[in-house]
Scaffold this motif. Structure first.
Motif, PDB file in Angstrom:
ATOM      1  N   LYS A   1     -67.858  55.119  61.196  1.00  0.00           N
ATOM      2  CA  LYS A   1     -68.039  55.297  62.837  1.00  0.00           C
ATOM      3  C   LYS A   1     -67.567  53.991  63.364  1.00  0.00           C
TER       4      LYS A   1
ATOM      5  N   ILE B   1     -79.109  59.273  73.114  1.00  0.00           N
ATOM      6  CA  ILE B   1     -79.056  58.089  72.321  1.00  0.00           C
ATOM      7  C   ILE B   1     -78.354  58.282  71.022  1.00  0.00           C
ATOM      8  N   GLN B   2     -79.117  59.357  70.614  1.00  0.00           N
ATOM      9  CA  GLN B   2     -78.655  59.706  69.232  1.00  0.00           C
ATOM     10  C   GLN B   2     -77.519  60.680  69.014  1.00  0.00           C
TER      11      GLN B   2
ATOM     12  N   GLU C   1     -88.677  55.709  73.663  1.00  0.00           N
ATOM     13  CA  GLU C   1     -88.048  57.029  73.646  1.00  0.00           C
ATOM     14  C   GLU C   1     -86.631  57.172  73.329  1.00  0.00           C
ATOM     15  N   LYS C   2     -85.940  55.966  73.599  1.00  0.00           N
ATOM     16  CA  LYS C   2     -84.398  55.998  73.481  1.00  0.00           C
ATOM     17  C   LYS C   2     -84.172  55.382  72.243  1.00  0.00           C
TER      18      LYS C   2
ATOM     19  N   GLY D   1     -82.687  55.157  68.784  1.00  0.00           N
ATOM     20  CA  GLY D   1     -81.957  56.093  67.861  1.00  0.00           C
ATOM     21  C   GLY D   1     -82.312  55.603  66.205  1.00  0.00           C
TER      22      GLY D   1
ATOM     23  N   SER E   1     -75.167  61.289  71.176  1.00  0.00           N
ATOM     24  CA  SER E   1     -74.021  61.011  71.635  1.00  0.00           C
ATOM     25  C   SER E   1     -73.140  60.042  70.576  1.00  0.00           C
ATOM     26  N   LYS E   2     -73.826  59.360  69.720  1.00  0.00           N
ATOM     27  CA  LYS E   2     -73.091  58.635  68.565  1.00  0.00           C
ATOM     28  C   LYS E   2     -73.301  59.196  67.429  1.00  0.00           C
TER      29      LYS E   2
ATOM     30  N   ARG F   1     -72.852  48.790  73.505  1.00  0.00           N
ATOM     31  CA  ARG F   1     -73.978  49.699  73.836  1.00  0.00           C
ATOM     32  C   ARG F   1     -75.405  48.655  73.570  1.00  0.00           C
TER      33      ARG F   1
ATOM     34  N   GLN G   1     -83.567  61.388  73.429  1.00  0.00           N
ATOM     35  CA  GLN G   1     -82.933  61.350  72.001  1.00  0.00           C
ATOM     36  C   GLN G   1     -81.557  61.863  72.000  1.00  0.00           C
TER      37      GLN G   1
ATOM     38  N   ALA H   1     -73.320  53.481  64.673  1.00  0.00           N
ATOM     39  CA  ALA H   1     -73.200  53.422  66.120  1.00  0.00           C
ATOM     40  C   ALA H   1     -74.709  53.620  66.600  1.00  0.00           C
ATOM     41  N   GLN H   2     -75.119  54.620  65.939  1.00  0.00           N
ATOM     42  CA  GLN H   2     -76.613  55.020  66.709  1.00  0.00           C
ATOM     43  C   GLN H   2     -77.842  53.934  66.475  1.00  0.00           C
TER      44      GLN H   2
END
Lengths: 648, 497
Positions: free
Chosen positions: B68, A441-442, B342-343, B345, A444-445, B448, A438, B411-412
């Protein structure tokens, strides 16, 4: 009433000695009294010539009597006689006194009477005051007066008796009034004294009671303090114990590793010995063969020259074979030895630049993680169970959002999910790894999101302390800058660039390393999370990894790590998040640290003239110049709840 | 599948949006200009009347961009960008911001506020053209999220003389949201530059108030064409000192059915009053007509174009999931996709109708997610709040009808779900390719990694997606709807697991 006459008498006799004397406390002894009495009685018997005293009864009687007396002035003072007895007591006393004294007394009395001054009265009235008895007192002055007249002409009745009688009566009246007044005042005084003393006693009691209470309270407090001290000591000791355990685990591990290495060495040596033995055997065999061949050769030498030649060829071949074998053995041996050196090379990791304490701490955390990992692997869980747990944790972490309400809800959900101690080793490690994802990914942005995640970590670790250790260990593992440590590329330590980047933690995707920009981004995110954790506020509980550690982190980075683009990025990320709190708490020292950054760190950075570090230099400078540390960073104060999620 | 078929699934649905307000699809270079001719957009979409019907299909909102804009990673190589240079000016390709000769204060803003490290490719390429005399016009087409906004905002800021207290730069955007967000970028980048700006947009409550304001002295004006035109005609905006004029989403601004008249009038106005200024046209997409028109009104302009195939589809992995029923869609989302990623955003889920938006919102909310939905029925204020809270991470899932399709930069955002496929609302019915591109462009910003899932139910869905797949010549592989492992595998591919 019986003692009163004596009392009256005595002070009366003494009053010229101390006219102001007025105190109820007698200052005479029984002997004095006796002497006086004796003197009196003797006087009395010597001079029994006492006349009557006219006004020993009521005023009215005195009045009428005086008129009677007036009318019979020429007569003998018979009428006075029956009174004489009642008055002689006093007269005897006045007899004893000398004249001028009495007069002065009287004049004084008069003037006093006019002024109704109490003081004046006092001098003559001591007796009256002390006994407070009527007859005696009023008889006394009249007695005095009479005696004075009679001293001059004891046999004569007085002239102008009316005025004198009136005077007497007035005097008497006044006297009584004064006495009454005095008595009242006295009783008031006494009463107030009594009251005062009662009050004093009461307050004394109160004070005593209070004292007792205070004592008890102090006692109780004392006990409480003792208890809390004991508790603190206990937790400290247990922490120490934990630390010791970890240390000993580290040691054990080291020892085990060493033992393994030694064992390997031993094995290698054995192998070498075995090979040597083999070689020796082979040589022996070769020799034997050679001997045998030689013998055969000798034998056959006589037989035939051709046969001899053949034999020689055979011997040659044999010897060649032997040589070959020994050669092969040698190669094998070399290989083995080279294996060993390779191993030693592999075990000697490239040395990072790091402060010793930081390295120790990291090692400890790492050990703890490793042991937990072992535990979690040994857990009796099927893969389905694991998967379910993993998915739940992923989901809960995903649901974290940057509002206080949601952070609270998800903290408690996660605590429940991590809850059962049986699987905790597994869940905690899984949680930490999902958290890292998390973060990558989250955060960092959206750097401000670190505050929410950090709060989650702090909340959970207040219930499940090992979470903090594991999260920090994971951070250390994934991002060397959170230790903080750093590797410098040295040819001697790294086989190639690739190996170096790997040690630094570059990610590899399908054989391609990520770019340094991406790497810097990712590292910045982890440092941001780390910073957010150190500066997070706990509601009253002790922070397991708070600002103190954060400060130490900054100090270690500035003291030990070289200034370059990446360390600067880490520093900047840290300050952005935690600088606000550092400034609040360490104020002056923080300013000094900033001074060090501006005077040493940044110039060092600029000296390298790396175009890639320009941006970060500018950012650091801007941070310091515009005093961004004095403003709360964006996202630190999370709103209680969001407003838009309820739109339907 | 067209919208008629859609309505058959939901008999109660009333399509009360007139057809001329259908999604405006900007064509690409080798465009779909023929199909495009039919569709038209009128007026500023953001100020459209609020309709109470629940099952309304929202028109696409033009760009909602966020602040952003860290556009550090470039999707396209330079070799893939075609450039046409007007004069012989030897434009260099800037590798660092320092080379651009911009002021120290602007550099500070770029590094500290925008968090830039170095110019992206498109920035490195276009900025020298914008910033070096003799200041030619520029027509630039670049990817979503490749740094266009930065290009023209930085261009405006560097051309403005902070000493002169008069309007010197104007940026025209199609919607108020876009104007607000461009201004946010400008304020951020110019934080240390001492340059003021004004936002020329209509307000909800009192349209008169904007006309009554005094003379504008701010150096940069950002706004919607209607308001800017009004400001100019009422003389509160003096155009004498204007040095640079920017059209964001220029294809839309110059399309006949868009704001062409307004845009032309603004250009004429300014040229008349001060004899010409530099004009920049920026957009992610240009269709052939618009492109020609642009070239005509801005001859001698530098041009930077990216070919259609190279539009940002590479970094985003696209998948299709055949769902057994409409009702199953939400379960696939919350039981298959989310727990495996899990990744993940933040996510955006595109739905077609407001009813399905509400329904989905409820279901996800009940499962513990903080989500928010944006749709045409919201007031401007509510809409701004939705965006703001999503942007700050207070909500993690954004459910949107097509209002959000374009340019919303977050971005996220790593996952986009086409809960319903994008369709044209007007004949010729069929899949809306541009909208599809804009939708999936919400994830995988700046190179990304990201993923887009298309949830299909009917055969018509299938057919539409096939057409989309063909149109972009991209394979869109299928993921079995009930296979957790398959989901895990594709999410891993997409970098989300």
């Amino acid at each position: 009433m019986s003692p009163s006459p004596s009392l009256t008498l005595t002070p009366g006799s003494l009053h010229h000695r101390s006219p102001e004397h007025f105190s109820p406390t007698p200052d005479w002894s029984l002997r004095d009294l006796k002497e006086e009495l004796d003197a009196l009685s003797s006087k009395f018997y010597q001079t029994p010539t006492q006349e009557h005293t006219p006004s020993s009864h009521s005023k009215a009687a005195a009045y009428s009597f005086s008129w009677q007396e007036l009318s019979v002035v020429a007569d003998f003072g018979r009428a006075g006689r029956p009174f004489r007895l009642s008055a002689f007591d006093d007269d005897s006393e006045s007899d004893e006194d000398d004249m001028p004294e009495v007069q002065s007394k009287e004049t004084r009395n008069n003037s006093d009477a006019v002024g109704a001054s109490q003081l004046g009265a006092q001098s003559t009235m001591p007796d009256a005051k002390t006994d407070g008895q009527h007859d005696k007192v009023d008889s006394l002055p009249s007695g005095l007066f009479c005696s004075a007249e009679f001293d001059k002409r004891p046999w004569l009745l007085r002239r102008s008796e009316i005025s004198e009688g009136l005077m007497l009566e007035l005097k008497h009246d006044r006297l009584q009034r004064v006495q009454e007044e005095v008595r009242q005042r006295r009783s008031i005084l006494e009463w107030s004294i009594e009251e005062e003393s009662v009050k004093a006693a009461a307050s004394l009691q109160k004070v005593l009671k209070e004292e007792e209470m205070k004592k008890e309270m102090a006692h109780r407090l004392d006990q409480q303090y003792l208890r809390s001290i004991a508790e603190v000591r206990d937790t400290h000791l247990s922490a120490l114990q934990r630390e010791h355990e970890q240390r000993s685990q580290v040691e054990e591990r080291k020892i085990r590793k060493e033992a393994e290495a030694r064992k390997k060495e031993l094995l290698a040596q054995e192998e070498r010995e075995r090979q040597e033995k083999l070689k020796a055997e082979a040589e022996a065999k070769k020799k034997a063969d050679a001997l045998f061949a030689a013998e055969a050769l000798r034998k056959k030498l006589a037989e035939a020259a051709a046969a001899a030649a053949l034999q020689r060829a055979a011997a040659d071949r044999l010897s060649k074979e032997a040589a070959e074998q020994s050669g092969r053995e040698q190669v094998a041996q070399e290989q083995a030895s080279s294996d060993i050196t390779f191993e030693t090379r592999a075990t000697s990791d490239p040395r990072p630049i790091v402060s010793r304490t930081a390295a120790d701490l990291e090692q400890m955390r790492h050990m703890r993680l490793a042991t937990l990992l072992e535990v979690s692997q040994s857990l009796q869980m099927n893969s389905l169970q694991k998967k379910t747990l993993e998915r739940n944790l992923t989901k809960l972490l995903q649901q974290v959002s940057a509002t206080q309400d949601q952070v609270r809800t998800k903290s408690s959900n996660l605590i429940n999910e991590l809850g059962p101690p049986a699987n905790r080793a597994f869940t905690v490690i899984t949680f930490a790894s999902k958290l890292m994802s998390q973060c990558e990914i989250q955060v960092s942005k959206l750097p401000s999101f670190a505050f929410a995640l950090a709060q989650i970590v702090v909340n959970i670790s207040s219930q499940i302390p090992e979470v903090m250790d594991v999260v920090l260990a994971s951070l250390n593992q994934i991002c060397i800058f959170t230790v903080p440590k750093y590797y410098v590329f040295r040819k001697s330590q790294f086989e190639n660039d690739q190996a170096y980047f790997k040690v630094c933690g570059y990610k590899e995707d399908e054989g391609k390393l990520e770019s340094t920009d991406d790497y810097a981004d990712r590292m910045t995110a982890y440092v941001t999370l780390y910073a957010a954790i150190t500066q997070a506020e706990t509601d009253g509980r002790a922070h397991p990894h708070g600002l103190k550690e954060g400060w130490a982190w900054c100090a270690r980075l500035l003291n030990h790590l070289p200034a370059d683009r990446l360390t600067a990025a880490a520093l900047e990320a840290y300050l952005k998040v935690a600088g606000f709190r550092l400034y609040q708490v360490y104020n002056r020292s923080f300013m000094k640290m900033l001074h060090v950054i501006t005077t040493q760190f940044i110039p060092n950075l600029k000296k390298q003239d790396d175009p890639d570090s320009r941006a970060v230099v500018s950012r650091l400078e801007t941070y310091i110049v515009t005093k961004q540390f004095s403003k709360e960073p964006e996202g630190r104060r999370m709103p209680r709840t969001d407003l838009s999620s309820s739109f339907k | 599948m067209d919208s008629i078929a859609e309505e058959q699934d939901r008999p109660a649905e009333t399509e009360d949006e007139p057809s001329e307000e259908a999604p405006r699809a900007a064509g690409t270079e080798e465009g779909i200009s023929k199909e495009d001719g039919g569709a038209s957009v009128t007026g500023e979409i953001s100020s459209l009347s609020i309709s109470s019907a629940d099952d309304v299909v929202d028109k696409p909102e033009m760009t909602l961009k966020s602040e952003k804009l860290n556009e550090e990673v470039e999707a396209a190589e330079v070799s893939q960008i075609k450039t046409v240079l007007a004069a012989d000016t030897p434009y260099s390709w800037a590798q660092t911001f320092e080379e651009l000769n911009i002021s120290e204060n602007l550099l500070r803003g770029l590094y500290s506020e925008m968090k830039f490290e170095r110019p992206s490719k498109i920035q490195g390429l276009t900025l020298p053209m914008i910033l070096s005399p003799p200041y030619h016009h520029l027509i630039a087409q670049a990817h979503n999220g490749s740094g266009k906004t930065t290009c023209f905002v930085l261009g405006m800021l560097s051309r403005v003389d902070p000493e002169v207290q008069a309007p010197q730069a104007i940026c025209v955007c199609p919607t108020r949201e876009l104007a607000i967000q461009n201004e946010e970028v400008l304020l951020k980048m110019g934080k240390f530059a001492n340059i003021t700006s004004a936002c020329a947009i209509s307000t909800d409550f009192n349209k008169q108030s904007s006309t009554r304001r005094g003379q504008v002295v701010d150096q940069v004006i950002i706004g919607t064409p209607g308001t800017i035109k009004r400001w100019i005609s009422t003389k509160i905006l003096n155009t004498k000192q204007i040095k640079i004029l920017v059209f964001d989403e220029a294809d839309h601004m110059l399309a006949q059915d868009g704001f062409q008249d307004d845009s032309l009038r603004i250009i004429q106005n300014i040229t008349k009053s001060n004899g010409g200024c530099q004009v920049l046209f920026f957009s992610a997409t240009f269709n052939e007509n618009v492109k020609n028109f642009t070239v005509r009104i801005a001859p001698k302009a530098n041009q930077v174009f990216v070919k259609k195939e190279e539009l940002s589809l590479d970094v985003i992995k696209q998948y299709r999931v055949r769902c057994p029923s409409d009702a199953e869609k939400v379960n696939i989302l919350k039981d298959r996709i989310f727990p495996a990623a899990e990744k993940l955003g933040q996510s955006i889920i595109f739905v077609r109708t407001r009813a399905s938006a509400s329904n989905l919102h409820r279901r996800l909310d009940a499962d513990g997610y903080k989500c928010t939905s944006i749709q045409g029925g919201l007031s401007n204020e509510d809409r701004d709040r939705v965006i703001r809270e999503f942007r700050s991470g207070q909500t993690k899932i954004l459910i949107s009808t097509d209002v959000l399709a374009r340019g919303f930069d977050q971005a996220q955002v790593t996952l986009v779900v086409n809960y319903d496929l994008p369709l044209k609302n007007a004949p010729p019915y069929g899949p809306d390719y541009e909208l599809y591109l804009h939708r999936i462009g919400r994830s995988g910003r700046f190179g990304r990694k990201g993923a887009a899932f298309n949830l299909l139910v009917s055969a018509a869905d299938e057919e539409n997606l096939n057409q989309i797949s063909q149109y972009f010549s991209r394979d869109i592989p299928e993921v079995p709807w009930d296979d957790d492992e398959a989901f895990e595998k594709v999410l891993k591919e997409a970098g989300l697991a």
